[in-house]
Design an enzyme around this catalytic site. Structure first.
Site, mmCIF file in Angstrom:
data_model
loop_
_atom_site.group_PDB
_atom_site.id
_atom_site.type_symbol
_atom_site.label_atom_id
_atom_site.label_comp_id
_atom_site.label_asym_id
_atom_site.label_seq_id
_atom_site.Cartn_x
_atom_site.Cartn_y
_atom_site.Cartn_z
ATOM 1 N N SER A 1 4.986 -6.986 -1.533
ATOM 2 C CA SER A 1 4.515 -7.060 -0.156
ATOM 3 C C SER A 1 5.163 -8.209 0.445
ATOM 4 C CB SER A 1 2.965 -7.320 -0.196
ATOM 5 O OG SER A 1 2.401 -7.497 1.206
ATOM 6 N N HIS B 1 4.086 -9.699 3.274
ATOM 7 C CA HIS B 1 3.103 -10.889 3.907
ATOM 8 C C HIS B 1 2.143 -11.856 2.876
ATOM 9 C CE1 HIS B 1 -0.893 -8.896 3.761
ATOM 10 N NE2 HIS B 1 -0.176 -7.957 3.493
ATOM 11 N N THR C 1 0.933 -1.215 0.060
ATOM 12 C CA THR C 1 -0.004 -0.129 0.041
ATOM 13 C C THR C 1 0.919 1.472 0.155
ATOM 14 O OG1 THR C 1 -2.088 -1.184 0.938
ATOM 15 C CG2 THR C 1 -1.510 1.418 1.371
ATOM 16 N N CYS D 1 -9.345 -5.870 2.020
ATOM 17 C CA CYS D 1 -9.391 -4.532 2.290
ATOM 18 C C CYS D 1 -10.580 -3.920 2.035
ATOM 19 C CB CYS D 1 -8.269 -3.778 1.182
ATOM 20 S SG CYS D 1 -6.540 -4.471 1.533
#
Length: 419
Positions: free
Chosen positions: A217, A219, A90, A343
């Site tokens: 990212s 994770h 993000t 999200c």
């Protein structure tokens, strides 16, 4: 081989209550125990600030950080100097889109993206629109893939950036990034891609793809939460305006102390992914095919959303006609699944990604995303498929719409009235 069982909390789980199977690998992945092993020394013994230049504590942390930077770069075919550590995809997406647009705003004020991007990309573009930038939101075709001719026609002389997700987080569709990269390079437009769902799962080379910025990212690839990276090309050079100011770390693009344990974890996750990518991909593809075949052989009116070929096999998005998706999720409470992006899962609106590919609203409401990953077992896939078949059949038996369809009534021909 580690056997890992995970679950989601639906309110409060009772002590000793069996936890659900985990089938939501697009939302997050369990940390690979080998990643934790790599991180632990930097949580306890090697705790120096990697930016401290005057003593051994700083030097050993800096060395670990740079090793991790090289591991991330190796996975995507980049130079380590092109990797900027961030808090996740993000932040990387925000940095890339806002940073490039604002740096080149005196000459170029047009940005292009697609309607199926992650919410942080769409919201970053909305922020730019409020600052006076012109934003083009490209539609996608019914299979979820962008139309290359439309994309090329949308590029203007004042276009600075195009942002396209490599693999969609809801329907798993894979965009033709090499072709998109060639178009952008020929037009002098920077190409950014959100590759959070792609890195470590499919082979990626930023040079071959002609990508200028790439978001990663931790994770999503069995690494820790709270860390990610942004690839920023050095030649031809991409300039961006930093989002935050401070000590000038990370080439001045992302000030703040790099968290060494998290960076080490991301590097280890990338290294493991590079070594095991081919095996993981074959195994995940086998499990995904097994799941889809079992469900579709027993249940009629099941639609796979997105292109059947150009996709990442581990993301399976199915719509079960005449069944409410939220009801099915509740019925499948012993399997951790989702009806779309984590999200945006607080919203009861149907997925904007499914709407963008032209899915009818009732089918969009009946969609379930099955996420398969490194630690998924055949037994878990079989259990999920059998449970899904049982519960869909049960819910359809309760549905008056299903009964009408069985009687041969065309639901689209009915004119519904409100009382």
């Amino acid at each position: 081989m580690y056997r890992v069982y995970f679950l989601i909390k639906r309110h409060e789980l009772e002590i000793d209550e069996l936890r659900p199977l985990y089938m939501d690998f697009q939302a997050t992945t369990p940390m690979d125990p080998r990643v934790l092993d790599a991180m632990l020394p930097y949580q306890v013994n090697y705790y120096g600030n990697p930016h401290s230049k005057t003593h051994a504590f700083g030097w050993e942390s800096e060395s670990a950080m740079e090793t991790a930077r090289r591991q991330v770069a190796d996975l995507i075919g980049a130079d380590p100097r092109e990797i900027i550590f961030t808090s996740g995809a993000t932040e990387s997406n925000n940095m890339a889109i806002k940073g490039v647009a604002r740096f080149y705003k005196t000459k170029k004020r047009h940005v292009i993206t697609t309607q199926t991007e992650h919410k942080c990309v769409l919201d970053s573009c909305r922020i730019l629109a409020s600052e006076g930038f012109s934003i083009t939101y490209l539609p996608v075709q019914a299979n979820g893939i962008v139309d290359l001719e439309l994309l090329e026609a949308s590029i203007r002389p004042d276009t600075s950036l195009l942002s396209v997700m490599t693999i969609n987080n809801e329907i798993g569709v894979k965009q033709p990034m090499k072709e998109i990269g060639q178009i952008c390079r020929s037009k002098g437009v920077f190409l950014h891609t959100d590759a959070a769902q792609a890195v470590g799962k499919i082979p990626i080379n930023v040079t071959d793809m002609k990508v200028d910025l790439m978001s990663i990212s931790g994770h999503k690839i069995y690494g820790p939460k709270g860390v990610g990276a942004l690839y920023v090309r050095r030649r031809p050079r991409v300039r961006l305006e930093p989002l935050q100011s401070g000590g000038g770390q990370e080439r001045g693009l992302r000030s703040g102390t790099v968290p060494t344990p998290l960076a080490v974890g991301l590097g280890a996750a990338c290294s493991i992914a590079q070594q095991e990518m081919e095996y993981d991909h074959q195994r995940v593809s086998m499990l995904a095919n097994r799941l889809v075949q079992k469900i579709t052989s027993e249940l009629p009116d099941v639609i796979m959303n997105g292109d059947a070929e150009q996709r990442y096999a581990g993301c399976v998005n199915l719509s079960f006609a005449y069944v409410e998706g939220e009801s099915l999720l509740m019925a499948l409470k012993d399997v951790a699944l989702s009806s779309g992006s984590a999200c945006t899962s607080a919203s009861l609106e149907p997925s904007y990604v499914l709407r963008a590919i032209g899915t009818d609203e009732d089918l969009a409401h009946s969609s379930i995303r099955f996420g398969i990953g490194r630690f998924t077992t055949e037994a878990e896939v079989d259990y999920t498929a059998e449970k899904c078949i049982t519960q869909v059949s049960r819910l359809r038996e309760m549905s008056p719409l299903w009964e009408m369809v069985q009687e041969g009534i065309d639901l689209k021909s009915i004119k519904w009235t409100q009382h």
